[in-house]
Design an enzyme around this catalytic site. Sequence first.
Site, PDB file in Angstrom:
ATOM      1  N   ASP A  60      16.753  42.749  27.049  1.00 17.01           N
ATOM      2  CA  ASP A  60      15.753  41.979  26.313  1.00 17.01           C
ATOM      3  C   ASP A  60      14.552  41.833  27.259  1.00 17.01           C
ATOM      4  OD1 ASP A  60      16.401  39.975  28.108  1.00 17.01           O
ATOM      5  OD2 ASP A  60      16.937  38.482  26.595  1.00 17.01           O
ATOM      6  N   HIS A  61      13.628  40.956  26.893  1.00 16.90           N
ATOM      7  CA  HIS A  61      12.439  40.765  27.732  1.00 16.90           C
ATOM      8  C   HIS A  61      12.792  40.229  29.114  1.00 16.90           C
ATOM      9  CE1 HIS A  61      13.405  37.256  25.354  1.00 16.90           C
ATOM     10  NE2 HIS A  61      12.799  36.490  26.240  1.00 16.90           N
TER      11      HIS A  61
ATOM     12  N   GLY B 249      24.151  36.161  27.790  1.00 19.24           N
ATOM     13  CA  GLY B 249      24.023  36.408  26.354  1.00 19.24           C
ATOM     14  C   GLY B 249      24.367  37.854  26.007  1.00 19.24           C
ATOM     15  N   MET B 250      23.895  38.776  26.828  1.00 15.82           N
ATOM     16  CA  MET B 250      24.192  40.194  26.604  1.00 15.82           C
ATOM     17  C   MET B 250      25.698  40.430  26.662  1.00 15.82           C
ATOM     18  SD  MET B 250      21.771  42.250  25.940  1.00 15.82           S
ATOM     19  CE  MET B 250      20.089  42.801  26.201  1.00 15.82           C
TER      20      MET B 250
ATOM     21  N   CYS C 237      19.657  40.869  30.684  1.00 14.33           N
ATOM     22  CA  CYS C 237      18.874  39.814  30.050  1.00 14.33           C
ATOM     23  C   CYS C 237      18.517  38.830  31.159  1.00 14.33           C
ATOM     24  CB  CYS C 237      19.623  39.164  28.875  1.00 14.33           C
ATOM     25  SG  CYS C 237      21.154  38.320  29.288  1.00 14.33           S
ATOM     26  N   GLY C 238      18.118  37.618  30.827  1.00 19.53           N
ATOM     27  CA  GLY C 238      17.721  36.684  31.879  1.00 19.53           C
ATOM     28  C   GLY C 238      18.865  36.392  32.837  1.00 19.53           C
ATOM     29  N   THR C 239      20.027  36.093  32.263  1.00 17.45           N
ATOM     30  CA  THR C 239      21.197  35.731  33.066  1.00 17.45           C
ATOM     31  C   THR C 239      22.307  36.776  33.048  1.00 17.45           C
ATOM     32  OG1 THR C 239      22.187  34.709  31.129  1.00 17.45           O
ATOM     33  CG2 THR C 239      20.880  33.268  32.582  1.00 17.45           C
ATOM     34  N   GLY C 240      22.299  37.635  32.061  1.00 17.78           N
ATOM     35  CA  GLY C 240      23.431  38.550  31.802  1.00 17.78           C
ATOM     36  C   GLY C 240      24.435  37.945  30.833  1.00 17.78           C
TER      37      GLY C 240
ATOM     38  N   HIS D  20      40.138  45.309  37.900  1.00 19.48           N
ATOM     39  CA  HIS D  20      41.066  44.495  37.096  1.00 19.48           C
ATOM     40  C   HIS D  20      40.768  44.553  35.604  1.00 19.48           C
ATOM     41  CE1 HIS D  20      42.563  41.589  40.474  1.00 19.48           C
ATOM     42  NE2 HIS D  20      42.629  42.863  40.817  1.00 19.48           N
TER      43      HIS D  20
ATOM     44  N   ARG E 127      49.789  46.067  36.004  1.00 16.86           N
ATOM     45  CA  ARG E 127      49.826  44.800  35.243  1.00 16.86           C
ATOM     46  C   ARG E 127      48.493  44.550  34.529  1.00 16.86           C
ATOM     47  NH1 ARG E 127      48.773  43.399  40.454  1.00 16.86           N
ATOM     48  NH2 ARG E 127      47.319  41.685  40.863  1.00 16.86           N
ATOM     49  N   HIS E 128      47.417  45.063  35.113  1.00 19.05           N
ATOM     50  CA  HIS E 128      46.103  44.896  34.480  1.00 19.05           C
ATOM     51  C   HIS E 128      45.994  45.747  33.214  1.00 19.05           C
ATOM     52  CE1 HIS E 128      45.006  42.610  37.936  1.00 19.05           C
ATOM     53  NE2 HIS E 128      45.292  43.619  38.727  1.00 19.05           N
TER      54      HIS E 128
HETATM   55  C1  RB5 Z   1      15.808  34.723  26.984  1.00 23.25           C
HETATM   56  O1  RB5 Z   1      14.911  33.726  27.293  1.00 23.25           O
HETATM   57  C2  RB5 Z   1      17.157  34.432  27.625  1.00 23.25           C
HETATM   58  O2  RB5 Z   1      17.805  33.435  26.926  1.00 23.25           O
HETATM   59  C3  RB5 Z   1      17.984  35.688  27.652  1.00 23.25           C
HETATM   60  O3  RB5 Z   1      17.333  36.671  28.395  1.00 23.25           O
HETATM   61  C4  RB5 Z   1      19.365  35.603  28.263  1.00 23.25           C
HETATM   62  O4  RB5 Z   1      19.332  35.041  29.531  1.00 23.25           O
HETATM   63  C5  RB5 Z   1      20.415  35.050  27.431  1.00 23.25           C
HETATM   64  O5  RB5 Z   1      21.580  34.956  27.826  1.00 23.25           O
END
Ligand code: RB5
Length: 144
Positions: A8-9, A70-71, A65-68, A98, A132-133
């Site tokens: 995403d952005h 949501g993706m 994504c911003g944090t990884g 694993h 086991r994994h």
């Molecule tokens: C977008 O602002 C942010 O929410 C997205 O990139 C992501 O971090 C979601 O998990």
Amino acid sequence: MKIALASDHGGFSLKEEVKRALLAQGHEVVDLGTDSEESVDYPVFAQKCAQAVASGDCGRGILFCGTGIGMCMAANKVKGIRCAVATSDEYARLAAEHNHANILALGGRFTEPADALRYIGIWLTTEWAGGRHGRRVEELDEML
Ligand code: RB5
């Protein structure tokens, strides 16, 4: 190996850096967007990448994504996908060893490009331990 990338952005800039490096390393890369820092919704792009991997068209996928987070959540809704967020070398190794992760999710707002490339290298080259994994991964795959 053919690797699908999508962001995403919030992950766009890191995706571009990673794409350049993977191409320079000789990987085949399929860029499924997004194409700018204009705001978009991450589930749409996670689904494109997850489908490319689940269909067998691409061997692995990397999501940004911003944090990884949501993706990762979105990708794991597609049958056959095992997506993990990596925030350290150890997470990258264990995601492969694993969890047999076929997609890696990275946080563009929290991950330096050099760290991202190291995590990806570890994840791509670490073998799945099976054993086991294996049973646990089969149980995961049966959930959808
Ligand atoms: C977008 O602002 C942010 O929410 C997205 O990139 C992501 O971090 C979601 O998990």
